[in-house]
Design a protein around this motif. Structure first.
Motif, PDB file in Angstrom:
ATOM      1  N   MET B 234       0.830  -1.209   0.000  1.00  0.00           N
ATOM      2  CA  MET B 234       0.000   0.000   0.000  1.00  0.00           C
ATOM      3  C   MET B 234       0.866   1.261   0.000  1.00  0.00           C
ATOM      4  N   ILE B 235       1.905   1.254   0.806  1.00  0.00           N
ATOM      5  CA  ILE B 235       2.775   2.441   0.903  1.00  0.00           C
ATOM      6  C   ILE B 235       3.417   2.750  -0.452  1.00  0.00           C
ATOM      7  N   ILE B 254      -3.915   8.809   4.709  1.00  0.00           N
ATOM      8  CA  ILE B 254      -4.067   7.563   3.936  1.00  0.00           C
ATOM      9  C   ILE B 254      -5.504   7.313   3.455  1.00  0.00           C
ATOM     10  N   PHE B 255      -6.466   7.889   4.147  1.00  0.00           N
ATOM     11  CA  PHE B 255      -7.861   7.581   3.799  1.00  0.00           C
ATOM     12  C   PHE B 255      -8.341   8.533   2.707  1.00  0.00           C
ATOM     13  N   LEU B 262      -7.222   1.878  -5.234  1.00  0.00           N
ATOM     14  CA  LEU B 262      -6.259   0.779  -5.132  1.00  0.00           C
ATOM     15  C   LEU B 262      -6.901  -0.435  -4.477  1.00  0.00           C
ATOM     16  N   LEU B 263      -7.686  -0.198  -3.464  1.00  0.00           N
ATOM     17  CA  LEU B 263      -8.354  -1.314  -2.783  1.00  0.00           C
ATOM     18  C   LEU B 263      -9.382  -1.976  -3.694  1.00  0.00           C
ATOM     19  N   ALA B 443      -1.747  -0.220   9.754  1.00  0.00           N
ATOM     20  CA  ALA B 443      -3.073   0.072   9.203  1.00  0.00           C
ATOM     21  C   ALA B 443      -3.062  -0.021   7.679  1.00  0.00           C
ATOM     22  N   ALA B 444      -1.980   0.447   7.066  1.00  0.00           N
ATOM     23  CA  ALA B 444      -1.884   0.399   5.594  1.00  0.00           C
ATOM     24  C   ALA B 444      -1.979  -1.038   5.111  1.00  0.00           C
ATOM     25  N   GLY B 445      -1.284  -1.932   5.787  1.00  0.00           N
ATOM     26  CA  GLY B 445      -1.358  -3.336   5.406  1.00  0.00           C
ATOM     27  C   GLY B 445      -2.710  -3.935   5.706  1.00  0.00           C
TER      28      GLY B 445
END
Lengths: 256, 527
Positions: B234-235, B254-255, B262-263, B443-445
């Motif tokens: 994600m990063i 990030i939100f 991407l999600l 959280a990103a993961g």
């Protein structure tokens, strides 16, 4: 053999391997320990469930790994089958209640990781575990007939024992023969798993003393450290799977 | 009665003051004029290896060689195989004042350790010390000068403009590819693989016969893309898209809409079964080596496990299939401007009441940057040395040149992986470090893991799902509780927490009552 292992386990378990006296297996059940509460799957229903589906099971604790970071990994069984509860969200207070035989109800997702069928959980879902009234202690089952057979997987996660297996030279592809009967994952200060390779017939399996289940202070860890190549032993544990059978050993001793 | 009240007030006051005293922590470390070699120092070193015995051997040799140089210093090593455990143990030991002296760690973690006062030793003055600093004239070994540490890697160890660690090893992530399968599907592996290319090939690999056997490998299992560290996934995706993640002040970004897009892409390929993760399926190397994966994405520090002739393996020999492995940088959105994460262990030292002991710890930490240690450790995996001094040696250059001459020390996949970083340092980046950045990384993961699991569980991925996901992850990782910025100076710690304000108010109240009582008592006696 069963008597030996029962006695050995009684000395060796720490949350599965503690040195405190351990209750003997529950005598012939007067009640149906496989019976389930409303809304709870039988083992057969769980076994038939597809991966990644939500499951609710009831079972009795076999042992658990050390609690850490609001999670605990639990080995559990009912009279029909066994469960591996991976990183079950749990307070430290509740983890202390997960003594052998304790009945629990768990809701999570049926998953598979490197061949291990397990129940996984949403991160931080503190509702996943319910501690219930009830107690039943599973007796280890002889699984000799399955050694080397693809059917060994039918015993996955159960408390089992194997008899008359031979300790091999612990060999890795990297190093070749080492002349040692076992290998530390972390040889410097023994803060990790301990591996041993055991053979019967044409089949060799790699089993381990899972550090977070039985650490270096436990008798089983020390017993494996005392093994010699060629020793013939009986071994008991929880039949974990990692790309093949990978018993988490809880007891080992000279073959009877 | 009044005496009792006064005593109680005094006790309360002293208790409160004691509480304050306890929270002040140790005095700042000051460099001693001379290192006292007449005293002995026993140091604790918490290290991490990758379940690789050669790494343990390098550490052990480094300790033995160092102790020979400094017979009055004894280094006791505790080895971990998990950074998370080190982090947790350090946090626990900060509160009891039993931190190790030297610790392998990540800057994200150091930022959290620094919430205590003078817990982690700032290193800039030590770097510059003429006698014991980097390249210092009193050192008993040939250590690197500051300008011989790769600047980018050293910069990664700075928090709020001050260095709190030394880089120890660096790696990045790499894409390990089964070229045979890619070509069998009618594609050619490009020099720089894009995300689109990878997922196109992955979807093509999902074709099965009527019996459910995958056509590409003749097996019932095929997960074409498996990502080991989804936080990095994600990063890097966000960075390549120039989208928000966080800033150096700890503001969470990030939100955003790019994250949603991407999600959604992840969801599409998770639904077809073309994508999975380590946490959900297991190690990418095991699937790659068994011919059950085409694109395995993992650290360059995991390269010895990759490929059909990998020297390290977790699966039985009979499960290996033969194929050609090629190594590429992680997938990119813009191949002309690649971006990849820089990662790897750093080493920090913890403050102690005895400054001589801290100096001893610094001498050992610095010793880890000497050539023998750097080259020895780098050769165990797809790591690279962090000093130009080590990289430029004939020994290390010969090691690189001899790639593929044997299947172990010179295992070609491992050296190819190292070259990914050596050749692309200018394209590497790290994320801002602040108290809470470790949680943001988790959280990103978790966003990717959660979406992938949800798809597999046949949940609907729509706007409502995303809203809830963002809210859940925010709460789970406490991202709505900003924990502090990157500048860790005494005067920039932000507003006092409510509990502290209440304590101070209480103290003021106590003093008012004491003074009031004394005044009343004085007036009573006077009258």
């Amino acid at each position: 053999m069963k008597k030996f292992l029962t006695a050995a386990v009684a000395m060796m378990m720490l949350a599965g391997c503690s040195n405190t006296p351990k209750p003997t297996p529950t005598p012939e059940p007067e009640q149906d320990y496989a019976a389930k509460s409303e809304g709870v799957m039988t083992f057969a229903e769980y076994d038939a469930a597809e991966l990644d589906t939500k499951v609710t099971i009831e079972a009795y604790v076999l042992g658990h790994q050390s609690w850490w970071n609001d999670k605990v990994t639990v080995y559990a069984q009912d009279p029909d089958g066994a469960y591996f509860l991976y990183e079950l969200p749990c307070s430290e207070e509740d983890a202390a209640k997960l003594v052998e035989g304790q009945k629990i109800k768990v809701t999570g997702y049926k998953s598979e990781w490197a061949g291990e069928v397990e129940i996984t959980f949403d991160e931080g879902d503190m509702t996943a575990l319910e501690i219930e009234e009830g107690n039943w202690i599973a007796e280890a089952v002889n699984a000799d007939e399955f050694w080397g057979s693809p059917d060994l997987i039918t015993m996955q996660n159960r408390k089992v024992y194997f008899t008359g297996v031979t300790v091999e030279d612990y060999t890795t592809d990297e190093d070749g023969a080492t002349g040692a009967a076992f290998a530390y994952k972390n040889p410097t200060d023994k803060t990790d798993d301990l591996y041993v390779q055991l053979t019967k017939g044409d089949t060799t399996y790699e089993f381990c003393v899972e550090y977070y289940l039985c650490n270096e202070e436990t008798d089983v860890y020390k017993a494996v450290e005392a093994l010699n190549i060629g020793d013939v032993v009986d071994v008991e544990g929880f039949l974990y799977w990692y790309n093949g059978p990978n018993l988490h050993i809880t007891a080992v001793g000279a073959a009877e | 009665m009044r005496r009792k009240i006064a005593a109680a007030l005094l006790c309360l006051c002293l208790t409160a003051l004691c509480g304050c005293h306890g929270s002040r922590g140790m005095s700042a470390f000051a460099i001693p004029e001379e290192f006292d070699e007449t005293k002995t120092y026993e140091l604790t070193f918490w290290a991490k290896n990758d379940t690789n015995k050669r790494q343990t051997a390098v550490y052990e040799k480094a300790i033995a060689d160092f102790e020979e140089l400094y017979p009055n210093i004894k280094v006791n090593m505790r080895l971990y195989t998990d950074y998370g455990r080190i982090y947790n143990d350090v946090i626990t030991n900060i509160s009891t004042g039993t931190t190790p002296d030297i610790c392998i760690t990540y800057p994200d973690h150091i930022a959290t350790y620094m919430t205590g006062t003078n817990v982690v030793v700032p290193l800039d003055e030590l770097f510059a010390d003429e006698k014991y600093g980097l390249g210092g004239n009193e050192l008993k070994y040939d250590g690197p000068r500051q300008d011989e540490i790769i600047p980018q890697f050293l910069d990664e160890c700075a928090i709020g403009g001050t260095h709190y660690a030394l880089p120890y090893m660096r790696s990045t992530e790499a894409l390990y590819i089964n070229r045979d399968y890619v070509e069998a599907l009618g594609y050619e592996v490009p020099d720089v693989v894009t995300w689109d290319f990878m997922f196109d090939v992955a979807e093509a690999a999902m074709a099965k016969d009527e019996a459910g056997v995958f056509l590409i490998n003749g097996q019932k299992i095929m997960i074409p893309v498996i990502y080991k560290s989804t936080d990095n996934m994600m990063i890097q995706m966000l960075r390549q898209k120039n989208a928000g993640y966080s800033d150096a002040d700890g503001n969470i970004a990030i939100f955003n809409d790019t994250t949603r897009e991407l999600l959604e892409t992840v969801a599409v390929h998770a639904k077809s079964g073309a994508f999975s993760t380590f946490k959900i399926s297991s190690y990418p190397a095991n699937f790659l080596n068994a011919g059950q994966c085409i694109f395995a994405i993992d650290s360059t520090a995991g390269a010895t496990w990759m490929g059909s002739k990998a020297p390290l393996a977790d699966i039985p020999a009979d499960q290996f299939v033969d194929f050609e492995t090629v190594v590429r940088m992680v997938p990119q959105f813009d191949p002309e401007h690649p971006q990849m994460i820089s990662q790897g262990p750093s080493v920090c030292i913890f403050n102690k009441p005895d400054s001589q002991r801290v100096l001893a710890a610094w001498l050992f930490a610095q010793y880890l940057l000497t050539n023998d240690v750097q080259i020895g450790y780098a050769e165990t995996e797809g790591y690279v040395p962090v000093t130009s001094k080590a990289r430029n040696t004939d020994t290390y250059q010969a090691y690189l040149e001899e790639a593929g001459t044997d299947g172990n020390l010179h295992y070609d996949i491992k050296i190819q992986a190292s070259r990914i970083l050596l050749d692309n340092v200018q394209y590497t980046f790290t994320t801002p470090v602040f108290n809470g950045s470790a949680s943001l990384r988790d959280a990103a993961g978790q966003l990717i893991e959660k979406v992938t699991k949800s798809v597999r569980r046949k949940e609907t991925i729509d706007d409502a799902y995303m809203e809830k996901l963002f809210a859940d992850v925010t709460a789970l990782y406490r991202l709505d509780q900003k924990q502090g910025g990157a500048a860790y100076t005494e005067d920039s710690l932000g507003p006092l927490p409510a509990a502290s304000k209440a304590l101070l108010a209480g103290l003021c109240g106590v003093w008012v009552l004491i003074l009031g009582y004394l005044a009343w008592d004085y007036r009573r006696r006077s009258s």
